[in-house]
Scaffold this motif. Structure first.
Motif, PDB file in Angstrom:
ATOM      1  N   GLY A   1      -0.461   4.701  -1.345  1.00 53.30           N
ATOM      2  CA  GLY A   1      -1.333   4.920  -0.263  1.00 53.30           C
ATOM      3  C   GLY A   1      -0.823   5.423   0.980  1.00 53.30           C
ATOM      4  O   GLY A   1      -1.662   6.005   1.844  1.00 53.30           O
TER       5      GLY A   1
ATOM      6  N   SER B   1       2.445   1.826  -3.471  1.00 52.38           N
ATOM      7  CA  SER B   1       1.462   2.012  -4.362  1.00 52.38           C
ATOM      8  C   SER B   1       0.957   3.444  -4.431  1.00 52.38           C
ATOM      9  O   SER B   1       0.282   3.808  -5.270  1.00 52.38           O
TER      10      SER B   1
ATOM     11  N   ARG C   1       4.790   6.630  -6.786  1.00 53.22           N
ATOM     12  CA  ARG C   1       3.798   5.734  -6.961  1.00 53.22           C
ATOM     13  C   ARG C   1       4.237   4.377  -7.513  1.00 53.22           C
ATOM     14  O   ARG C   1       4.800   4.756  -9.052  1.00 53.22           O
TER      15      ARG C   1
ATOM     16  N   GLY D   1      -5.227  -7.444  -0.467  1.00 48.07           N
ATOM     17  CA  GLY D   1      -4.677  -6.830  -1.581  1.00 48.07           C
ATOM     18  C   GLY D   1      -5.776  -5.985  -2.169  1.00 48.07           C
ATOM     19  O   GLY D   1      -5.728  -4.933  -2.801  1.00 48.07           O
ATOM     20  N   ALA D   2      -7.173  -6.527  -2.291  1.00 47.57           N
ATOM     21  CA  ALA D   2      -8.401  -5.953  -2.757  1.00 47.57           C
ATOM     22  C   ALA D   2      -8.501  -4.468  -1.597  1.00 47.57           C
ATOM     23  O   ALA D   2      -9.114  -3.698  -2.084  1.00 47.57           O
ATOM     24  N   GLN D   3      -8.328  -4.798  -0.351  1.00 49.36           N
ATOM     25  CA  GLN D   3      -8.465  -3.786   0.630  1.00 49.36           C
ATOM     26  C   GLN D   3      -7.719  -2.540   0.184  1.00 49.36           C
ATOM     27  O   GLN D   3      -8.034  -1.269   0.548  1.00 49.36           O
ATOM     28  N   VAL D   4      -6.071  -2.859  -0.126  1.00 53.86           N
ATOM     29  CA  VAL D   4      -5.367  -1.705  -0.276  1.00 53.86           C
ATOM     30  C   VAL D   4      -5.251  -1.389  -1.583  1.00 53.86           C
ATOM     31  O   VAL D   4      -4.418  -0.459  -2.282  1.00 53.86           O
ATOM     32  N   ASP D   5      -5.979  -1.938  -2.386  1.00 54.67           N
ATOM     33  CA  ASP D   5      -5.928  -1.772  -4.238  1.00 54.67           C
ATOM     34  C   ASP D   5      -4.695  -2.079  -4.716  1.00 54.67           C
ATOM     35  O   ASP D   5      -4.102  -1.306  -5.562  1.00 54.67           O
ATOM     36  N   VAL D   6      -4.368  -3.248  -4.605  1.00 54.95           N
ATOM     37  CA  VAL D   6      -3.020  -3.658  -5.060  1.00 54.95           C
ATOM     38  C   VAL D   6      -3.337  -5.144  -5.537  1.00 54.95           C
ATOM     39  O   VAL D   6      -3.907  -6.124  -5.015  1.00 54.95           O
ATOM     40  N   GLN D   7      -2.767  -5.305  -6.871  1.00 51.38           N
ATOM     41  CA  GLN D   7      -3.089  -6.757  -7.448  1.00 51.38           C
ATOM     42  C   GLN D   7      -2.239  -7.754  -6.901  1.00 51.38           C
ATOM     43  O   GLN D   7      -1.170  -7.559  -6.389  1.00 51.38           O
TER      44      GLN D   7
ATOM     45  N   ARG E   1       3.735   0.355  -9.017  1.00 50.63           N
ATOM     46  CA  ARG E   1       2.865  -0.838  -9.604  1.00 50.63           C
ATOM     47  C   ARG E   1       3.393  -2.030  -8.937  1.00 50.63           C
ATOM     48  O   ARG E   1       4.285  -2.404  -9.241  1.00 50.63           O
TER      49      ARG E   1
ATOM     50  N   ARG F   1       0.878  -1.346   0.101  1.00 46.28           N
ATOM     51  CA  ARG F   1       0.073   0.106  -0.009  1.00 46.28           C
ATOM     52  C   ARG F   1       1.047   1.170  -0.065  1.00 46.28           C
ATOM     53  O   ARG F   1       0.473   2.147  -0.886  1.00 46.28           O
TER      54      ARG F   1
END
Length: 497
Positions: free
Chosen positions: A127, A125, A133, A156-162, A135, A122
């Motif tokens: 956050g 990326s 930033r 990963g979904a919570q922190v918007d990371v794949q 990827r 996070r």
């Protein structure tokens, strides 16, 4: 976390400061107490011994004993020695020049490794406070713990990371190879490999970890250690460093009630820098580890820089600009008060903030002893939420009948509503006086002329001036710093005419 150590060292140094002159015997006696305090804080014996020997050698020098303020000189020497023991400078992640940079996470079972992986991802990326930033792709190599791979995908979904798609039955080394190929083909800047948690006596898992490191050749291998494990954390770090070339350490649960010995011993024993500190369960509860700031907290000097950084992360630019415009007009309504309370909550609550402000250590201890201190912020927010739009904009409309309605609507009492109203009135008055003083520049000038006492006199009268004066030092100083130590350059520029 360092509360007991800080209290013990504070007592030792208070006695030194009270002496006009020091002898070599005085210094050696004080240093013996420092050694006992370090050992009680779970600092490894060789580390405590080396620390005290080095600090004592510097402290008994004639330049110190014959100085005007020898007690304060000794405090500074211990402060510098603490910084050196913790690693001198903050250590950044080494991501190399050719993407993808690979970061491999290792650690014991239950140390918070998977959560820490998501926190660092996070931060990288964008956050957190990271400047660039990146990827980021995360991949779980933990095929032993049930649902470990699914947990990382959820985080990963919570922190918007794949995260790398899960392939059932694939083994760690093969997962690492697939992750590296995916990261390269899809243009990711950073690949984070979350390995299985293991025990130091599980040689099969240790061999697996070493095989992954041989295949991935990561730029960073970070050991995640639970700070609550105390002395054993050093043994863990030693065992892991014998298996793979560690590049850094992440200490989790630094917000707990551990005695701090793991943090103080880790760098000295392993030679590896502490790069991050986990300070809570939330995904944003991760801080870069700054030795100088931690040393300042231990010695009760506060950590204003971290406080400013935390504020910068939590404050919305639009809100700050709107508040500045209203302050320039001397306006301050309940909406503004609510915004301030919410900002304090985002920054960690009253106790966390008090620990970062110089001279507020006793206040922080009082907050810790008082049950539900930070619930006060929640209650105040609920009371303001129970007001009408018109009442929030014009608090003077709130009469006795309205107070009863607000108290019932927020689940509080009329007395609590009265306290909130009084607090708002005092803050509004302070804002008006701050405007007359010339805003922030005038406040800093007053701080330079008369210390906190002078600022309190100007904003709230003699009683507030006396109270704030007791918190601080003489004119031009900051509370918690040795007497005579001047304001930092960033503050001094406001006081120059």
């Amino acid at each position: 976390m360092f509360e007991s150590l800080s209290d013990r060292l504070g007592g030792v140094f208070d006695r030194l400061r009270g002496r006009g002159a020091l002898t070599e015997a005085d210094v050696r006696t004080a240093m013996r107490e420092v050694r006992i305090a370090l050992l009680e804080a779970d600092v490894a014996l060789p580390v405590a011994r080396a620390f005290v020997e080095k600090a004592t050698e510097k402290a008994i020098g004639q330049n110190v004993l014959r100085s005007v303020t020898p007690g304060q000189q000794v405090v500074k020497i211990v402060h510098d020695a603490l910084i050196e023991m913790l690693g001198a400078d903050a250590s950044e992640l080494e991501l190399g020049v050719t993407p993808p940079a690979i970061i491999m996470m290792v650690g014991l079972q239950g140390s918070g490794k998977t959560t820490t992986t998501a926190k660092i991802a996070r931060r990288l990326s964008g956050g957190g406070l990271g400047k660039d930033r990146k990827r980021v792709l995360m991949a779980s190599l933990d095929v032993n713990r049930p649902n470990a791979q699914e947990q990382l995908a959820t985080l990963g979904a919570q922190v918007d990371v794949q995260t790398l798609p899960i392939v059932a039955g694939q083994q760690p080394v093969d997962i690492a190879r697939r992750a590296m190929q995916a990261a390269k083909l899809q243009g990711f800047d950073v690949l984070m490999l979350d390995t299985a948690g293991r025990t130091s006596i599980d040689q099969a898992l240790m061999d697996e970890m070493r095989a992954v490191a041989d295949v991935a050749r990561p730029q960073e291998i970070l050991l995640v250690v639970d700070a609550l494990t105390g002395q054993d954390a050093v043994n863990v770090a030693t065992n892991f460093s014998a298996q793979v070339p560690l590049t850094g350490v992440v200490l989790t649960r630094m917000d707990g009630d551990a005695r701090g010995g793991a943090a103080l011993s880790m760098r000295a024993v392993t030679g590896k820098p502490i790069k991050f500190a986990g300070t809570g369960e939330k995904m944003d509860a991760l801080e870069a580890f700054h030795p100088e700031r931690v040393a300042g907290r231990i010695l009760g000097m506060g950590d204003v820089v971290s406080l400013v950084e935390r504020a910068a992360e939590s404050i919305q630019v639009e809100d700050a600009e709107r508040m500045a415009a209203k302050m320039a007009k001397g306006q301050f309504d309940m909406n503004d008060l609510r915004a301030q309370l919410q900002q304090m909550s985002r920054m960690g609550g009253l106790g966390a903030l008090a620990g970062m402000i110089p001279g507020m250590k006793k206040a922080q201890a009082a907050m810790a002893d008082a049950p539900g201190t930070d619930k006060v912020l929640v209650h105040m927010d609920a009371m303001i939420g129970s007001m009408t739009v018109k009442e929030r904009g014009k608090p003077e409309l709130i009469n006795a009948k309205r107070k009863i309605r607000i108290a019932k609507g927020s689940g509080t009492t009329v007395q609590e509503v009265n306290k909130l109203m009084k607090m708002h009135q005092e803050m509004a008055t302070a804002m008006k006086k701050l405007r007359k003083m010339g805003g922030l520049k005038g406040m800093m000038a007053m701080l330079g002329k008369g210390g906190l006492g002078g600022l309190g006199n100007a904003m709230g009268g003699p009683e507030l001036g006396e109270m704030m004066g007791k918190m601080g030092g003489p004119a031009g100083s900051l509370p918690g710093l040795p007497s005579g130590q001047q304001l930092p350059p960033g503050f001094q520029k406001f006081t120059k005419k």
